[in-house]
Design an enzyme around this catalytic site. Structure first.
Site, mmCIF file in Angstrom:
data_model
loop_
_atom_site.group_PDB
_atom_site.id
_atom_site.type_symbol
_atom_site.label_atom_id
_atom_site.label_comp_id
_atom_site.label_asym_id
_atom_site.label_seq_id
_atom_site.Cartn_x
_atom_site.Cartn_y
_atom_site.Cartn_z
ATOM 1 N N PHE A 125 0.865 -1.168 0.000
ATOM 2 C CA PHE A 125 0.000 0.000 0.000
ATOM 3 C C PHE A 125 0.910 1.229 0.000
ATOM 4 C CE2 PHE A 125 -2.737 3.174 1.890
ATOM 5 C CZ PHE A 125 -3.955 2.921 1.298
ATOM 6 N N ASP A 190 2.771 -4.744 8.985
ATOM 7 C CA ASP A 190 1.550 -3.965 8.800
ATOM 8 C C ASP A 190 0.388 -4.948 8.719
ATOM 9 O OD1 ASP A 190 -0.639 -2.602 7.693
ATOM 10 O OD2 ASP A 190 0.656 -1.110 6.759
ATOM 11 N N LYS A 214 -11.036 -0.903 8.832
ATOM 12 C CA LYS A 214 -11.302 -1.918 7.806
ATOM 13 C C LYS A 214 -12.106 -3.045 8.445
ATOM 14 C CE LYS A 214 -7.506 -0.350 4.959
ATOM 15 N NZ LYS A 214 -6.060 -0.353 4.744
HETATM 16 C C1 LIG Z 1 -5.403 0.911 4.672
HETATM 17 C C2 LIG Z 1 -3.933 0.835 4.768
HETATM 18 C C3 LIG Z 1 -3.200 1.884 5.305
HETATM 19 C C4 LIG Z 1 -3.893 3.143 5.718
HETATM 20 O O1 LIG Z 1 -3.074 4.101 6.266
HETATM 21 P P1 LIG Z 1 -3.720 5.395 6.928
HETATM 22 O O2 LIG Z 1 -2.586 6.177 7.414
HETATM 23 O O3 LIG Z 1 -4.648 4.891 8.020
HETATM 24 O O4 LIG Z 1 -4.523 6.101 5.876
HETATM 25 C C5 LIG Z 1 -1.826 1.719 5.439
HETATM 26 N N1 LIG Z 1 -1.212 0.586 5.051
HETATM 27 C C6 LIG Z 1 -1.902 -0.450 4.517
HETATM 28 C C7 LIG Z 1 -1.181 -1.695 4.120
HETATM 29 C C8 LIG Z 1 -3.276 -0.345 4.346
HETATM 30 O O5 LIG Z 1 -3.954 -1.349 3.807
#
Ligand SMILES: *Cc1c(COP(=O)(O)O)cnc(C)c1O
Length: 398
Positions: A125, A190, A214
């Site tokens: 991500f 993560d 989520k």
């Molecule tokens: C959804 C997601 C995020 C979101 O980060 P925010 O700082 O909460 O917007 C980060 N890393 C991964 C892998 C995700 O799926």
């Protein structure tokens, strides 16, 4: 191929079937985006009303002391901990995942001062990769090495997602953790696409981060979490040394002195209202048997692949052990296909360049929903409903 009646029978026998009533879902919608924004728990609006009217409205600033607001980052962390295999005093809640990544990776770098390499996955991500790029630039002299190079040698820290947001592919956490440690690196996991979808065990990880909006249903913008392994808590430093991580925030001293334990990773004022929504969601989660969640997740995703996998390219692993709780399909016109699908009552999402994503949140997704989603997708493709002009115009959030 399972028919609709067979799916209804699976729902009737589902040990998690009663949890669906805990959530508010609009009629006539099959919601397969719980991996992006979980559905609201029914109890959330009453909990938020209490936070606004009974706590804020009656106690005013006294809420910090008398409604538990000040302690929320830790009390919520302790409530969330069992969902990632952690214990009390190991998780702090607040900020965003992006910020928690910065905190975890910078703390890991300080624990490996002789090393200059951050291993990060360019296909992760984007915020994960962006945050370490920014951190490396700030520090100067650090290098971000792509996971694809396949080398952990000389790395200070490895940052990885357990479940890939685009394909749903799942890493072998114990094996990768062991490999990082064998190379002398620390590892930050993560868990954004794991928590609430899989049985997670962070006990071998050095740090872990994740979001709560989520699969955990904390609501849009609900705070993130940061796990710090107890073996690092004495030495790990919080680069974002805000006043809430100070040993005595209300001493208002000029020098930062870190609090003992996980509280040193708190930063600023807790997000009281969004924390109330997360608290309500955790009321549901504390009653959920995670082994049953995982078993149902495997069954739902496998059923969907059985129903659609012959006509579309499946980007997710077909082996359920290597898959999270989502199924991704490829289609060259993925964006208009998804828009047409949503217009026909089946909500998934689209990730560039060609991925249709379907997340299966086991607490409120039924087998019959999987059947209906597959049938609607077949109709959208057979009748080419996606060719309607309107569906090609991109909305800001895909
Ligand atoms: C959804 C997601 C995020 C979101 O980060 P925010 O700082 O909460 O917007 C980060 N890393 C991964 C892998 C995700 O799926």
């Amino acid at each position: 191929m399972p028919d609709r009646d067979h799916c209804l029978a699976l729902d009737a026998a589902d040990p998690l079937r009663e949890f669906r009533d805990e959530f508010v879902l609009p009629d006539g919608v099959v919601y397969l985006v719980g991996n992006s924004l979980g559905a609201p728990p029914r109890r959330t609006s009453e909990r938020m009303r209490r936070a606004v009217e009974d706590e804020w409205g009656r106690l005013l600033v006294g809420g910090w002391n008398h409604a538990g607001w000040y302690a929320q980052p830790l009390t919520l962390g302790d409530r969330l901990a069992p969902l990632i295999g952690a214990g009390p005093g190991q998780v702090v809640v607040g900020n965003t995942t992006s910020i928690a990544i910065y905190q975890a990776v910078s703390a890991a770098l300080r624990l490996r001062p002789e090393r200059r390499v951050i291993v990060s996955d360019a296909t992760n991500f984007p915020t994960d990769h962006y945050m370490v790029q920014g951190l490396a630039r700030m520090l100067g002299g650090h290098e971000v090495r792509d996971l694809a190079e396949g080398r952990f040698d000389g790395a200070a820290v490895v940052l990885l997602s357990e479940v890939d947001y685009r394909t749903g592919a799942r890493q072998d956490v114990p094996a990768v953790t062991a490999r990082a440690h064998a190379a002398g690196a620390l590892i930050v996991w993560d868990l954004c696409h794991s928590v609430g979808a899989l049985e997670v065990d962070v006990s071998a990880a050095d740090f872990a981060v994740g979001c709560t909006y989520k699969y955990l249903n904390g609501g849009p913008g609900s705070p993130a979490f940061l796990y710090v392994n107890p073996r690092h808590q004495g030495a790990a430093e919080n680069a974002l040394s805000g006043w809430n991580g100070h040993a005595e925030p209300f001493a208002f001293e000029p020098e930062f002195r870190p609090a003992e334990g996980i509280r040193r990773f708190a930063v600023g004022t807790p997000h009281v209202l969004s924390s109330a929504a997360l608290d309500a969601a955790l009321d549901v989660w504390e009653r959920v048997p995670m082994d049953q969640v995982r078993a149902k997740s495997v069954a739902l995703t496998s059923l969907f692949i059985d129903l659609v996998g012959d006509r579309l390219d499946v980007a997710s692993p077909r082996d359920p052990d290597r898959r999270g709780s989502q199924v991704s399909l490829r289609h060259p016109d993925g964006y208009p296909v998804m828009r047409a699908l949503i217009d026909n009552g089946v909500h998934g999402d689209f990730r560039a360049p060609d991925i249709l994503r379907f997340g299966f949140a086991p607490l409120y997704t039924r087998y019959v929903d999987v059947h209906d989603a597959a049938a609607t997708l077949a109709r959208v493709l057979d009748k080419e409903l996606w060719r309607d002009e309107r569906y090609s115009q991109r909305l800001p959030v895909t």
